[in-house]
Design a protein around this motif. Structure first.
Motif, mmCIF file in Angstrom:
data_model
loop_
_atom_site.group_PDB
_atom_site.id
_atom_site.type_symbol
_atom_site.label_atom_id
_atom_site.label_comp_id
_atom_site.label_asym_id
_atom_site.label_seq_id
_atom_site.Cartn_x
_atom_site.Cartn_y
_atom_site.Cartn_z
ATOM 1 N N ARG B 4 -89.957 -83.016 34.691
ATOM 2 C CA ARG B 4 -89.692 -84.303 35.333
ATOM 3 C C ARG B 4 -89.257 -84.081 36.775
ATOM 4 O O ARG B 4 -88.436 -83.210 37.048
ATOM 5 N N ILE B 5 -89.842 -84.848 37.671
ATOM 6 C CA ILE B 5 -89.310 -84.900 39.027
ATOM 7 C C ILE B 5 -88.533 -86.203 39.102
ATOM 8 O O ILE B 5 -89.106 -87.284 38.893
ATOM 9 N N LEU B 6 -87.253 -86.115 39.347
ATOM 10 C CA LEU B 6 -86.427 -87.326 39.349
ATOM 11 C C LEU B 6 -86.975 -88.318 40.369
ATOM 12 O O LEU B 6 -87.321 -87.951 41.480
ATOM 13 N N GLY B 7 -87.073 -89.551 39.950
ATOM 14 C CA GLY B 7 -87.591 -90.601 40.820
ATOM 15 C C GLY B 7 -89.104 -90.696 40.837
ATOM 16 O O GLY B 7 -89.658 -91.592 41.462
ATOM 17 N N GLU B 8 -89.777 -89.761 40.172
ATOM 18 C CA GLU B 8 -91.245 -89.793 40.193
ATOM 19 C C GLU B 8 -91.873 -89.872 38.816
ATOM 20 O O GLU B 8 -92.976 -90.388 38.659
ATOM 21 N N GLY B 9 -91.197 -89.316 37.834
ATOM 22 C CA GLY B 9 -91.756 -89.330 36.485
ATOM 23 C C GLY B 9 -92.047 -87.931 35.955
ATOM 24 O O GLY B 9 -91.668 -86.928 36.559
ATOM 25 N N GLN B 10 -92.711 -87.899 34.812
ATOM 26 C CA GLN B 10 -92.937 -86.631 34.109
ATOM 27 C C GLN B 10 -94.360 -86.109 34.291
ATOM 28 O O GLN B 10 -95.309 -86.885 34.387
ATOM 29 N N ALA B 72 -84.798 -85.148 42.961
ATOM 30 C CA ALA B 72 -85.719 -86.029 43.662
ATOM 31 C C ALA B 72 -86.061 -85.479 45.042
ATOM 32 O O ALA B 72 -85.297 -84.706 45.622
#
Lengths: 278, 92
Positions: B4-10, B72
């Motif tokens: 997961r990239i925080l703020g972007e999704g998995q 993020a």
């Protein structure tokens, strides 16, 4: 340990703690679903708040742009009437307005980015909440403690991670919006107090007043000069000038007529030659 | 493996990329230890763009937890420290 692993462990620890609090796993599902719906509401409100903030900044940027254009015009007008001092004054104020504007533009872009991120987060969360609702009903329908426990844990951990992520996005957006509100508020206050109004040319616009005065003076001077000229030279030269012009025009007209007429007029002499040539 | 990239999704990433990502992650870790903010930003950006390049977005309705979670884009070192401090800063 790696940053990536540690962050993911923190998220998981959070989810596990919440799971441990629940005695009946099915209760966990319903409770979590409620929290998810609340978070969805919150993230949507967040999007709306950021958009409101962004629009406010947009309005302020437009106002500042108008001021900047006006100061630019004033500087040109001032130079036109040879008042470099006034032009310098106007350009100095314009520089102040421009710097405010640049500042706001940066803020505007950052708010726009935040709005996009939150919108994306809201959509992702919505999809997961929908999926969770379906899964929740399936798990509850086929519930046998041993089997369901792991499935509940997995679904819960998955959604909990998403909720943590969205929660962080909301926090970031709230921080940015709060900063922005403070700035926008300060600029609104400046405008309301008349300080910025003075600076960018409101009702007490001294540069414009000076230019208007000079503009009016300029017109009067020009009018006076023209009248003086007319009086000292009498009406004769003006009349002649007008007549000359009219003569020129009619002369051209006549010349055209003459040219057109020429073959006819010349025909008695020329025609035999032309006829011979043919 | 799911990242997961925080703020972007998995994103789903092939396990064969683990070594490469670990290397980038170690670099990132080192910048945090050195307290080098600009190197941190650079290393984070490098790691994120690599993950984006090799990852495929997870289907929207998936409820799978991530094995790895990345800060993020544009996160500061302080924000990452807060994430790792574990005193309830992760909401939700």
């Amino acid at each position: 340990m790696s940053v990536m692993k540690r962050v993911s462990m923190m998220f998981r620890a959070k989810a596990n703690k919440a799971l441990d609090r629940m005695e009946d796993p099915r209760e966990t599902l319903d409770y979590s679903y409620q929290t998810q719906l609340e978070l969805l509401q919150k993230v949507r409100r967040g999007v709306a708040d950021v958009a409101t903030s962004r629009k406010r900044v947009e309005l302020q940027i437009n106002q500042l742009q108008q001021s900047s254009d006006k100061l630019d015009r004033q500087a040109r007008d001032a130079l036109g009437v040879g008042r470099e001092d006034l032009a310098r004054d106007a350009l100095t104020r314009k520089a102040g307005v421009t710097s405010q504007m640049n500042d706001l533009n940066t803020q505007y872009q950052s708010l726009q980015a935040e709005e996009e991120k939150l919108t994306g987060a809201s959509q992702r969360l919505q999809a997961k909440v929908d999926a969770f609702r379906t899964k929740k009903e399936t798990i509850k329908a086929t519930y046998t403690a041993a089997e369901a426990q792991t499935r509940i844990n997995e679904a819960f951990t998955g959604i909990s991670e998403e909720m943590g992520d969205v929660g962080l996005a909301i926090q970031r957006a709230e921080d940015k919006t709060a900063q922005m509100q403070a700035r926008a508020g300060a600029i609104d206050e400046l405008m309301a107090s008349g300080a910025l109004d003075d600076m960018v040319g409101g009702p007490h616009d001294d540069i414009q007043a000076e230019l208007d005065r000079m503009g009016a003076g300029h017109d009067v001077d020009a009018e006076l000069a023209r009248m003086k000229g007319e009086l000292s030279q009498g009406s004769g030269p003006k009349q002649i000038e007008g007549t000359d012009h009219a003569d020129g025009a009619s002369a051209a007209g006549t010349a055209g007529a003459v040219n057109d007429a020429q073959p006819t007029q010349a025909s008695p002499a020329d025609q035999p030659q032309a006829g011979d040539g043919a | 493996m799911i990242v997961r990239i925080l703020g972007e999704g998995q994103l789903r990433i092939d396990d064969s990329a683990t070594a490469e990502l670990n290397e980038l992650d170690t670099k990132l870790e080192a910048t945090v230890e050195r307290n080098d903010e600009s190197a941190f930003r650079h290393a984070l950006e490098e790691l994120l763009s690599r993950v984006r390049a090799i990852g495929r977005p997870l289907e929207a309705g998936s409820l799978e937890p991530s094995e790895l979670i990345l800060p993020a884009e544009g996160a500061t070192m302080e924000e990452v420290r807060n994430l790792l401090s574990g005193d309830g800063l992760i909401p939700g």
